[in-house]
Design an enzyme around this catalytic site. Structure first.
Site, PDB file in Angstrom:
ATOM      1  CD  GLU A  29      10.401  -1.121   8.069  1.00 10.07           C
ATOM      2  OE1 GLU A  29      10.175  -0.569   6.505  1.00 10.07           O
ATOM      3  OE2 GLU A  29      10.924  -2.024   7.710  1.00 10.07           O
TER       4      GLU A  29
ATOM      5  CG  HIS B 236      24.398  12.166 -17.822  1.00  9.28           C
ATOM      6  ND1 HIS B 236      24.816  12.853 -19.006  1.00  9.28           N
ATOM      7  CD2 HIS B 236      24.733  10.883 -17.519  1.00  9.28           C
ATOM      8  CE1 HIS B 236      25.789  12.128 -19.123  1.00  9.28           C
ATOM      9  NE2 HIS B 236      25.893  11.187 -18.498  1.00  9.28           N
TER      10      HIS B 236
ATOM     11  CE  LYS C  22       1.880  -0.780   7.909  1.00  6.47           C
ATOM     12  NZ  LYS C  22       1.947  -1.962   8.660  1.00  6.47           N
TER      13      LYS C  22
HETATM   14  O1  PA5 Z   1       9.984  -4.790   7.509  1.00  6.76           O
HETATM   15  C1  PA5 Z   1       8.871  -4.498   7.306  1.00  6.76           C
HETATM   16  O2  PA5 Z   1       8.817  -5.111   8.773  1.00  6.76           O
HETATM   17  C2  PA5 Z   1       7.605  -4.129   7.095  1.00  6.76           C
HETATM   18  O3  PA5 Z   1       8.224  -3.045   5.814  1.00  6.76           O
HETATM   19  C3  PA5 Z   1       6.908  -5.700   6.439  1.00  6.76           C
HETATM   20  O4  PA5 Z   1       7.944  -6.565   5.000  1.00  6.76           O
HETATM   21  C4  PA5 Z   1       5.630  -4.791   5.479  1.00  6.76           C
HETATM   22  O5  PA5 Z   1       5.122  -3.410   6.292  1.00  6.76           O
HETATM   23  C5  PA5 Z   1       4.681  -5.562   4.829  1.00  6.76           C
HETATM   24  O6  PA5 Z   1       4.302  -6.300   6.079  1.00  6.76           O
HETATM   25  P1  PA5 Z   1       3.387  -7.646   5.788  1.00  6.76           P
HETATM   26  O7  PA5 Z   1       4.828  -8.873   5.875  1.00  6.76           O
HETATM   27  O8  PA5 Z   1       3.147  -8.475   7.604  1.00  6.76           O
HETATM   28  O9  PA5 Z   1       2.210  -7.393   5.020  1.00  6.76           O
END
Ligand code: PA5
Length: 445
Positions: A286, A307, A421
């Site tokens: 990310e 394996h 989303k």
């Molecule tokens: O790193 C990130 O920003 C995402 O993985 C969020 O943690 C994830 O989408 C969850 O978001 P939130 O904590 O707002 O529910």
């Protein structure tokens, strides 16, 4: 003690002058990170977090954990992505992937709201039957669909079992300090709340209440975790590559990437590390995967995956390198005993610890894989305890920040996560998405 980087198994692939050549880029990334002048600089809270955290909240986390341990058999941790992976990784790393099955005097901990699977949620509900339950719902934005659905289900479940008032004493919300649907709901209902600091992104948040409350419920020493992270912050303050293993890791992975190694495989020989690798994949994927570039972070657990994936790693497309994580000391040892009949022919191992066999598996594999054209970086961790967990977490986080700036991306945003989303909301008919709904449905015809 510390994470140690051994780069002898990349020496056939990288010449010493290549590290010298990249030192100036490392220094530039270091300046940008520490002076807060780079892209995403409003999300640098994690950098100083190990020393600069809310001590009053930390004490409340420990108190809440103590209460949950005393009044609950089960803790349900609701969250996804950065609001889930760190806590689960830490609990498996510090205890075992079989934590819930072990004999212990702490609650079982189940993770919910990290998928949209009704089957998975029903399984967890059925595990709660006849047992006392608390819930820690975690969402920085407070609006994420997966945890919101799971929390709606568990809120009703707790209210039916304990009454509305009773349920309130069993729900802990970790979210933004003032905004978002979850914060509003928590304030209205009077749940105990913990804060995800504004300047700490989800994937960098394990050392905040996001990770610390569930980790503390498991009985782990969160003070030692913060101490480990704090010592790592001090150790990795010098940008010189010959004195900073964290930066050397960031530099070497960048060099390998620029030589066409597009995939980094994080490898461990201990199943208790598997979820840390999942956390690491989010951290790097990310943070760096944007603008049409960057390393693809993948992971395997050996020897099981030797394996399954071993053939590909040895002999498939030559576009990967491995970063292997080893432990100096295993959590618990087992000696292979002599068998008078030796029916299985294993007496040549009699008297040997299993960790010795595991080490030989690593040694054999690292030689085979480097012979096959796969560079191997090796990270050694003294042992899987709370202090080392904090140290290692900071090592990977800081290397990620440095590496991301060296890749030329903003390591602290995640614009791509929003695209699915938006489409999902439109297809589900969420108010405000009417125009997109029609266009998307046409494309699905
Ligand atoms: O790193 C990130 O920003 C995402 O993985 C969020 O943690 C994830 O989408 C969850 O978001 P939130 O904590 O707002 O529910």
């Amino acid at each position: 003690m510390a994470v140690r980087l051994d780069d002898k198994h990349v020496r056939d692939f990288i010449q010493p002058h290549e590290l010298e050549a990249i030192q100036c880029q490392v220094e530039a990334a270091h300046q940008v990170l520490h002076q807060g002048t780079g892209l995403g600089n409003d999300f640098l809270g994690w950098l100083t977090l190990p020393d600069d955290y809310d001590k009053e909240e930390f004490a409340r986390i420990q108190k809440a954990a103590e209460k949950i341990r005393s009044d609950s058999d089960v803790l349900i941790v609701i969250g996804i992505g950065g609001s889930y992976l760190g806590a689960r990784a830490a609990i498996e790393f510090l205890h075992s992937p079989l934590y819930n099955n072990l004999k212990k005097d702490t609650p079982d901990i189940y993770f919910a709201g990290n998928s949209i699977s009704s089957s998975a949620l029903n399984d967890i509900l059925s595990l709660c039957e006849g047992r006392d339950v608390s819930v820690n719902v975690i969402s920085k934005s407070g609006t994420t669909t997966e945890p919101a659905i799971a929390f709606r289900v568990f809120k009703k479940y707790l209210e039916e079992r304990y009454g509305v008032e009773g349920a309130k004493g069993r729900i802990y919300a970790t979210t933004d300090k003032e905004k978002g649907t979850l914060k509003k709901l928590a304030d209205e209902q009077g749940y105990e709340t913990f804060v995800v600091p504004d300047n700490v992104g989800g994937r960098f948040s394990v050392l905040t209440a996001v990770g610390l409350l569930p980790i503390a419920v498991s009985g782990a020493d969160i003070g030692a975790i913060m101490q480990g992270a704090s010592d790592a912050a001090k150790a990795y303050a010098n940008p010189s590559l010959d004195q900073n293993d964290c930066y050397r890791y960031a530099a070497l992975r960048n060099i390998l990437y620029r030589k066409g190694k597009a995939i980094e495989l994080l490898v461990s020989y201990e199943p208790q590390f598997t979820m840390v690798a999942e956390w690491w994949k989010q951290l790097y994927g990310e943070s760096e995967g944007k603008d049409g570039k960057s390393l693809f972070p993948a992971s395997v657990t050996f020897s099981t995956d030797l394996h399954s994936m071993g053939q590909f790693i040895q002999d498939g497309t030559r576009n990967l390198f491995e970063t292997v994580v080893l432990f100096d000391k295993v959590r618990s040892e087992l000696i292979i005993e002599e068998d008078p009949n030796d029916g299985d022919g294993l007496n040549f191992l009699a008297g040997k610890p299993m960790s010795y066999v595991n080490r030989k598996a690593f040694e054999g594999t690292v030689l085979a894989h480097t012979d096959g054209g796969v560079p191997n970086l090796v990270l050694s961790i003294p042992e899987a305890n709370a202090y080392e967990y904090g140290y290692m977490t900071y090592f990977f986080e800081k290397a990620c920040g440095i590496s991301g700036y060296m890749m030329g991306v903003n390591p602290f945003n995640q614009p791509g996560v929003e695209d699915y989303k938006r489409n999902m909301f439109a297809l589900l008919g969420k108010p405000g998405y009417e125009a997109q709904k029609q266009a998307l449905e046409q494309r699905l015809q």
